[in-house]
Design a protein around this motif. Structure first.
Motif, PDB file in Angstrom:
ATOM      1  N   ILE A  58       0.643  -1.324   0.037  1.00 29.95           N
ATOM      2  CA  ILE A  58      -0.058   0.041   0.038  1.00 29.95           C
ATOM      3  C   ILE A  58       0.798   1.433   0.131  1.00 29.95           C
ATOM      4  O   ILE A  58       1.705   1.395   0.827  1.00 29.95           O
ATOM      5  N   ILE A 110      -8.805   4.014  -1.853  1.00 31.14           N
ATOM      6  CA  ILE A 110      -9.633   3.017  -1.329  1.00 31.14           C
ATOM      7  C   ILE A 110     -10.856   2.734  -1.960  1.00 31.14           C
ATOM      8  O   ILE A 110     -11.733   3.631  -1.846  1.00 31.14           O
ATOM      9  N   VAL A 114     -13.684  -2.511   0.349  1.00 33.95           N
ATOM     10  CA  VAL A 114     -13.154  -3.326   1.385  1.00 33.95           C
ATOM     11  C   VAL A 114     -14.047  -4.458   1.348  1.00 33.95           C
ATOM     12  O   VAL A 114     -15.452  -4.585   1.501  1.00 33.95           O
ATOM     13  N   ILE A 172      -8.436  -5.442   0.357  1.00 29.97           N
ATOM     14  CA  ILE A 172      -8.529  -3.982   0.354  1.00 29.97           C
ATOM     15  C   ILE A 172      -8.479  -3.763  -1.318  1.00 29.97           C
ATOM     16  O   ILE A 172      -7.541  -4.289  -2.013  1.00 29.97           O
ATOM     17  N   ILE A 184      -7.798  -0.891  -4.153  1.00 31.09           N
ATOM     18  CA  ILE A 184      -7.291   0.323  -4.390  1.00 31.09           C
ATOM     19  C   ILE A 184      -7.468   0.870  -5.793  1.00 31.09           C
ATOM     20  O   ILE A 184      -7.153  -0.114  -6.738  1.00 31.09           O
TER      21      ILE A 184
END
Length: 590
Positions: A337, A343, A346, A373, A375
């Protein structure tokens, strides 16, 4: 809505323990303000509760008067001559200043010197005055273990007074003192009340039903065991209690409780918390947030540098959840990350239209569990599967670089950071360092007082470390207490997009006050201060209360971040071009 910096679990923001630890403006450590003010009035310390004006600055003259009277010291009103040129014999406060001189509280003032009676008193000076007027034993020698406050240097003049206060039974379990804080009158009242009660601030809860009648409205409150009941006594509180909106609120609550179809499922606490959250959300300030007890506890724990999560700092920008930085040596950093990542999802659930608090709850979870996650980086979606862990973060790392260059990285600002930094600094000086590189890259901020305490090692005593601009436009300067051991060294500060909040305060002050140079990329740009207000049930309010400005008055924002003196890209993977540039610059100037 809730814009704040987070470790996930939760955020480290610049919120003010500058005002002292854990106070609530309608309730201090379980004691309602009305009780405190009434106690001070009964002892003759204040003449009138109605005219006390608690939210106004407390001047030195006012505090000296209150302190002397709180200790029961007799004042000779005819003894008014002092060496101070700004304390005329006819001034109402002259007898009190004369008495303070006679008692040695003010030591050996020179003829023609200024006392500055109208200036706002600092918490450090206030503590010294109270220790001396109450004749509390002051230790002759101070060791580090005698100082429980992380923002008081054991070599400072304040250390012996802080140790005396703790030995006397005050400030139990408090880790930050906020010595530079300029006191408002209610804060002065709280401090004096601490001394009157020797730090034991408890109130026995009445078990019977109380009927309170604030200006024509009758409210029946049945106390909950272990709770503290208080009714707002401020003008805002009175206005609200008398408003039609309050009557509607109470009527809606009553209707829900008596008529709702599923009233057996009603959780009164959840209803009230929901109402409070809605009120805070209506402020339209993404940095202000109300936290229920579980979240508040998790948030406070994160600020100790130890928490469960994946280790990222996030921010809401223009409705998007943006990574400010992954913390060093955490699962988020290991997974790849990066600062600036957006983001998107989730666990495959979109985060659009979610508050930052909602996203925090979606990401956090027990150690050993996994979170997915998704992104957005460079227009492309990237999935990360990250296992949550128990994270214990040391906030300061030191390394002696070749050429006697001291490299100190500060990860964030927790309760422990001032001591960790002092240890690193002392080791660097012992290693005969010729210059310092302070790495604030990807540092999302933290406790303001921790940053101010560290700046005391850079900024010469008497110079401004930062300014706080209040809503009315007034400015509160934070003055360095020294000893500024590092002010004579060449200093280079590494910054980038992840440098935010308290770390920007550090970088801005060193640049403007001692000519430190910034190397890297522009900073994040967070120039507001949040105060954390803790309530008896474990909930907390984090509220934006001020802007912070650099010593020269610059307000740092996303559109006006700190800009590096030397703009340097990160460089290829596996290299650190920014750090190497700082090393080269230092070597060329040594």
């Amino acid at each position: 809505m809730r814009k704040f910096f987070g470790f996930l679990t939760l955020a480290a923001v610049i919120f003010t323990f500058i005002f002292g630890a854990n106070y609530v403006n309608a309730d201090y450590k379980g004691i309602p303000d009305a009780v405190i003010y009434q106690t001070l009035k009964e002892k003759g310390i204040i003449s009138s509760i109605e005219n006390f004006k608690p939210d106004t600055p407390c001047s030195k003259a006012e505090f000296y008067k209150m302190a002397l009277e709180s200790a029961g010291i007799q004042i000779n009103k005819s003894a008014t001559a002092t060496p101070f040129q700004d304390v005329p014999k006819t001034a109402w406060f002259a007898p009190y200043i004369r008495k303070a001189i006679d008692l040695g509280i003010i030591e050996n003032p020179a003829v023609g010197q200024n006392f500055n009676p109208d200036s706002q008193i600092s918490k450090a000076e206030a503590l010294k005055v109270l220790i001396l007027v109450n004749k509390i034993d002051i230790p002759s020698k101070i060791a580090k273990e005698n100082i429980q406050f992380n923002d008081i240097n054991k070599n400072s003049w304040l250390a012996k007074f802080a140790a005396a206060a703790v030995n006397y039974g005050l400030f139990k379990n408090e880790k930050l003192f906020a010595p530079n804080k300029l006191l408002l009158k209610y804060e002065a009242a709280y401090l004096i009340y601490e001394f009157i009660n020797k730090g034991i601030l408890n109130i026995q809860q009445q078990q019977q039903t109380q009927t309170i009648q604030p200006i024509g409205i009758t409210i029946e409150i049945v106390p909950v065991p272990g709770a503290t009941v208080s009714i707002p006594t401020t003008e805002v509180g009175k206005k609200f209690l008398n408003s039609e909106k309050f009557k509607i609120l109470m009527d809606v609550l009553q209707k829900i409780n008596t008529k709702f179809i599923n009233k057996d499922k009603i959780d009164l606490d959840e209803l009230v918390y929901g109402a409070i959250k809605g009120m805070v959300e209506k402020l339209g300030d993404e940095y202000s947030v109300f936290q229920e007890p579980a979240k508040a506890t998790s948030f406070s724990k994160s600020l100790t540098g130890e928490f469960d999560g994946i280790g990222i700092s996030i921010e809401m920008i223009n409705g998007k959840i943006v990574v400010v930085t992954p913390l060093k040596n955490t699962p988020a950093e290991a997974a790849g990350i990066k600062p600036g990542d957006i983001i998107d999802k989730v666990d495959d659930k979109p985060v659009s239209n979610k508050t930052l608090d909602d996203v925090v709850n979606m990401i956090q979870g027990p150690t050993g569990t996994t979170v997915k996650i998704t992104i957005i980086r460079g227009g492309a979606n990237i999935d990360f599967s990250i296992q949550r862990a128990h994270i214990k973060v040391s906030s300061v790392f030191y390394e002696a670089k070749p050429g006697r260059i001291a490299y100190i990285e500060i990860i964030n600002f927790t309760n422990n950071t001032p001591k960790e930094f002092e240890d690193a600094m002392n080791q660097a000086i012992k290693d005969n360092a010729r210059g310092f590189i302070i790495d604030l890259r990807n540092n999302p901020g933290g406790f303001l007082n921790a940053a101010i305490a560290i700046l005391n090692h850079f900024i010469p005593k008497g110079l401004i470390s930062m300014n706080m601009e209040m809503p009315d436009g007034s400015r509160i300067p934070y003055i360095s207490q020294g000893p500024a051991e590092l002010s004579q060294y060449p200093i280079y500060i590494l910054i980038n997009k992840g440098t935010a909040s308290a770390s920007e305060i550090i970088a801005g002050a060193i640049k403007e006050q001692i000519g430190g140079k910034l190397v890297g990329k522009p900073s994040f740009g967070k120039g507001t201060v949040q105060e954390l207000i803790n309530y008896n049930d474990g909930s907390a309010l984090k509220l934006s209360i001020a802007k912070w400005l650099t010593p020269k008055g610059n307000w740092i924002t996303p559109t006006n971040p700190l800009k590096p003196d030397y703009d340097v890209d990160e460089g290829p993977s596996g290299t650190d071009a920014q750090l190497q540039k700082a090393i080269d610059l230092l070597n060329s100037n040594l």
